[in-house]
Design an enzyme around this catalytic site. Structure first.
Site, PDB file in Angstrom:
ATOM      1  N   ALA A 181      93.084  45.862  10.687  1.00  9.40           N
ATOM      2  CA  ALA A 181      92.232  45.150  10.121  1.00  9.40           C
ATOM      3  C   ALA A 181      90.573  45.059  10.819  1.00  9.40           C
ATOM      4  O   ALA A 181      90.489  45.548  11.860  1.00  9.40           O
ATOM      5  CB  ALA A 181      92.622  43.802   9.755  1.00  9.40           C
ATOM      6  N   TYR A 188      88.062  47.470  13.040  1.00  6.32           N
ATOM      7  CA  TYR A 188      88.135  48.280  14.473  1.00  6.32           C
ATOM      8  C   TYR A 188      88.842  49.729  14.110  1.00  6.32           C
ATOM      9  O   TYR A 188      88.936  50.162  12.865  1.00  6.32           O
ATOM     10  CB  TYR A 188      89.254  47.400  15.320  1.00  6.32           C
ATOM     11  CG  TYR A 188      88.562  46.130  15.466  1.00  6.32           C
ATOM     12  CD1 TYR A 188      87.317  45.722  16.333  1.00  6.32           C
ATOM     13  CD2 TYR A 188      88.904  44.981  15.037  1.00  6.32           C
ATOM     14  CE1 TYR A 188      86.838  44.806  16.686  1.00  6.32           C
ATOM     15  CE2 TYR A 188      88.277  43.572  15.259  1.00  6.32           C
ATOM     16  CZ  TYR A 188      87.265  43.527  16.084  1.00  6.32           C
ATOM     17  OH  TYR A 188      86.659  42.398  16.317  1.00  6.32           O
ATOM     18  N   ARG A 240      98.572  45.131  10.361  1.00  6.10           N
ATOM     19  CA  ARG A 240      97.718  44.417   9.485  1.00  6.10           C
ATOM     20  C   ARG A 240      96.374  44.838   9.041  1.00  6.10           C
ATOM     21  O   ARG A 240      95.753  45.925   9.625  1.00  6.10           O
ATOM     22  CB  ARG A 240      97.108  43.256  10.766  1.00  6.10           C
ATOM     23  CG  ARG A 240      96.208  41.987   9.950  1.00  6.10           C
ATOM     24  CD  ARG A 240      95.997  41.118  11.295  1.00  6.10           C
ATOM     25  NE  ARG A 240      96.006  39.819  10.677  1.00  6.10           N
ATOM     26  CZ  ARG A 240      95.156  38.593  11.098  1.00  6.10           C
ATOM     27  NH1 ARG A 240      94.350  38.845  11.751  1.00  6.10           N
ATOM     28  NH2 ARG A 240      95.366  37.561  10.582  1.00  6.10           N
ATOM     29  N   GLY A 271      92.198  31.344   5.641  1.00  9.25           N
ATOM     30  CA  GLY A 271      91.957  30.065   4.808  1.00  9.25           C
ATOM     31  C   GLY A 271      92.963  29.304   4.398  1.00  9.25           C
ATOM     32  O   GLY A 271      92.653  28.431   3.581  1.00  9.25           O
TER      33      GLY A 271
HETATM   34  C1  FMN Z   1      89.099  32.682  17.896  1.00  5.58           C
HETATM   35  C2  FMN Z   1      89.383  33.790  16.943  1.00  5.58           C
HETATM   36  C3  FMN Z   1      90.078  35.057  17.309  1.00  5.58           C
HETATM   37  C4  FMN Z   1      90.568  36.078  16.395  1.00  5.58           C
HETATM   38  N1  FMN Z   1      91.076  37.286  17.221  1.00  5.58           N
HETATM   39  C5  FMN Z   1      91.959  38.082  16.315  1.00  5.58           C
HETATM   40  C6  FMN Z   1      92.222  39.102  16.879  1.00  5.58           C
HETATM   41  O1  FMN Z   1      92.361  39.362  17.949  1.00  5.58           O
HETATM   42  N2  FMN Z   1      92.963  39.966  16.022  1.00  5.58           N
HETATM   43  C7  FMN Z   1      92.941  39.733  14.475  1.00  5.58           C
HETATM   44  O2  FMN Z   1      93.551  40.585  13.772  1.00  5.58           O
HETATM   45  N3  FMN Z   1      92.081  38.753  13.990  1.00  5.58           N
HETATM   46  C8  FMN Z   1      91.704  38.056  14.835  1.00  5.58           C
HETATM   47  N4  FMN Z   1      91.171  36.765  14.281  1.00  5.58           N
HETATM   48  C9  FMN Z   1      91.120  36.357  12.883  1.00  5.58           C
HETATM   49  C10 FMN Z   1      92.124  35.569  12.632  1.00  5.58           C
HETATM   50  O3  FMN Z   1      93.667  36.066  12.975  1.00  5.58           O
HETATM   51  C11 FMN Z   1      92.401  35.148  11.324  1.00  5.58           C
HETATM   52  O4  FMN Z   1      92.531  36.273  10.290  1.00  5.58           O
HETATM   53  C12 FMN Z   1      90.995  34.296  10.784  1.00  5.58           C
HETATM   54  O5  FMN Z   1      91.009  33.122  11.602  1.00  5.58           O
HETATM   55  C13 FMN Z   1      91.661  33.595   9.357  1.00  5.58           C
HETATM   56  O6  FMN Z   1      92.725  32.915   9.639  1.00  5.58           O
HETATM   57  P1  FMN Z   1      92.694  31.095   9.487  1.00  5.58           P
HETATM   58  O7  FMN Z   1      91.724  30.612   8.356  1.00  5.58           O
HETATM   59  O8  FMN Z   1      93.981  30.633   9.562  1.00  5.58           O
HETATM   60  O9  FMN Z   1      91.872  30.732  10.959  1.00  5.58           O
HETATM   61  C14 FMN Z   1      90.637  35.794  15.186  1.00  5.58           C
HETATM   62  C15 FMN Z   1      89.917  34.605  14.878  1.00  5.58           C
HETATM   63  C16 FMN Z   1      89.638  33.620  15.551  1.00  5.58           C
HETATM   64  C17 FMN Z   1      89.116  32.386  14.880  1.00  5.58           C
END
Ligand code: FMN
Length: 379
Positions: A182, A185, A232, A302
């Site tokens: 996803a 990358y 993912r 979200g």
């Molecule tokens: C601090 C932070 C770091 C993240 N690092 C990654 C990551 O390493 N790999 C990934 O696939 N998504 C990463 N994401 C995306 C989250 O997995 C997720 O898709 C996104 O925050 C939306 O979900 P939420 O609304 O529950 O926060 C990151 C998001 C945040 C906020």
């Protein structure tokens, strides 16, 4: 039919029993130090969050050329792998399975991370978005570079690095891996026509753009059984300057192709809350994936408790992953179960380098417990 509390019901994920359908989403937190090695602080952080049904680690570099984020961890040496063992133990103490997310940063990296070498990608297509902080930039963002397109004969070597990373992850006790396909990358760059302009076996058609991910899956399948490998994808996301005109055809093809592998799960970053939509067309919906994918679907981006219950209740998802809510609510599942309020995370400390904003978010203590503690004179 009532859909109440399905989110908190158990779930059979392949041969693993999950205590709830609440998944901790992968989150880069930059606490691994310059040596990019897991540590005690990280073990504490993950153990605090082991009330999840399934923990997915932060993105972890499978190879030296995959590095591309300050103080994020790797698993491309034996030392790096060993350092993860206490993290796995900490989560397992709570009988919670933990998967490692393998993250090759592809074109989003910078030569400052790579001993002066240009980042690698399917094609020499530069990230047009904002820059990135590097080990040499003193916290400032530096402009993106045009990556070097991998030669056809180099690709199997990159695929092999995923195999090695999976072996190391298995060796230190991880229950499985998630292939990060996803958010712009390396894997996503191969999948999407925006970043893949190749005309060899790895590009030129929807099927060929899937070839790299296909080979990565098949390489890791020689390490883990299929039900311990997840993928993912972010079909709608514009994060990292992504979004392709043929996104719908591409991702439907990929989902259909993945279905034949009987994987642990397909993890879909489907919402717009984090990162936003690319607006190349009507955003894809979970139901479109459900039509072509018969295995476990994890939905993310979200969601709150109510919308997660809805997605599971109407059959569009089996599990829901939460990211930001887990930052500030280590006991998220307990809060959902008891109707306790959620704490808001502080964005300023998402990617800082120490315990502040990382392991110092407390679990919720209900009022009556505070009163009891007071009455008994407990310290
Ligand atoms: C601090 C932070 C770091 C993240 N690092 C990654 C990551 O390493 N790999 C990934 O696939 N998504 C990463 N994401 C995306 C989250 O997995 C997720 O898709 C996104 O925050 C939306 O979900 P939420 O609304 O529950 O926060 C990151 C998001 C945040 C906020």
């Amino acid at each position: 039919m009532s859909t109440e509390n399905k989110l908190l019901s158990t779930y059979r994920l392949g041969d693993l029993q999950l205590s709830s359908r609440v998944v901790m989403a992968p989150m880069t937190r930059g606490r691994a130090g310059q040596e990019m090695t897991a540590n005690e602080l990280m073990a504490t952080y993950y153990e605090q969050r082991a009330g999840a049904g399934l923990v997915i680690t932060e993105g972890t570099f499978p190879s030296r050329m995959g590095v591309g984020w300050l103080h994020a961890p790797g698993i491309y040496t034996d030392e790096m792998a060993e350092a993860w063992r206490p993290v796995v133990h900490a989560v397992h103490r709570h009988e919670t399975p933990v998967f490692m997310q393998l993250w090759h940063t592809g074109r989003t990296s910078h030569s400052d991370f790579l001993d002066g070498k240009l980042p690698i990608a399917p094609s020499a297509v530069r990230h047009q978005g904002s820059g990135t902080p590097t080990p040499k930039s003193d916290g400032k963002e530096v402009p993106r570079q045009t990556p070097r397109a991998l030669e056809t004969h180099e690709v199997p070597g990159v695929v092999h690095e995923y195999h090695q990373a999976a072996e190391r992850a298995k060796g230190v006790g991880f229950d499985g891996i998630e292939i990060h396909g996803a958010n712009g990358y390396l894997v996503d760059e191969f999948l999407q026509s925006r970043t893949n302009k190749r005309d060899d076996a790895y590009g030129g058609s929807i099927k060929k753009r899937f070839q790299f991910l296909k080979e990565v899956i098949e390489a890791t399948l020689t390490v883990f059984p299929s039900n311990r490998i997840g993928v993912r994808l972010s079909p709608n996301g514009k994060f990292n300057d992504m979004g392709s005109e043929d996104f719908r055809e591409q991702f439907l093809y990929v989902a259909e192709a993945l279905d034949s592998y009987d994987l642990a799960y397909l993890h879909l970053v489907i919402g717009a809350d984090f990162g936003g939509f690319h607006e190349m067309g009507e955003p894809m919906r979970l139901s479109e994936f459900r039509n072509v994918y018969s295995g476990t679907i994890i939905a993310n981006n979200g969601f709150d408790q109510e919308s997660a219950e809805q997605a599971i209740g109407n059959g569009e998802a089996d599990l829901v992953a939460f990211a930001r809510p887990f930052i500030s609510n280590p006991d998220l599942v307990n809060r959902f179960a008891n109707g306790w309020p959620l704490a808001e995370p502080n964005q300023e400390t998402f990617y800082t380098f120490d315990a502040e904003g990382y392991t110092d978010y407390p679990a919720f203590i209900p009022q009556q417990e505070l009163v009891q503690r007071d009455a008994s004179g407990a310290k």
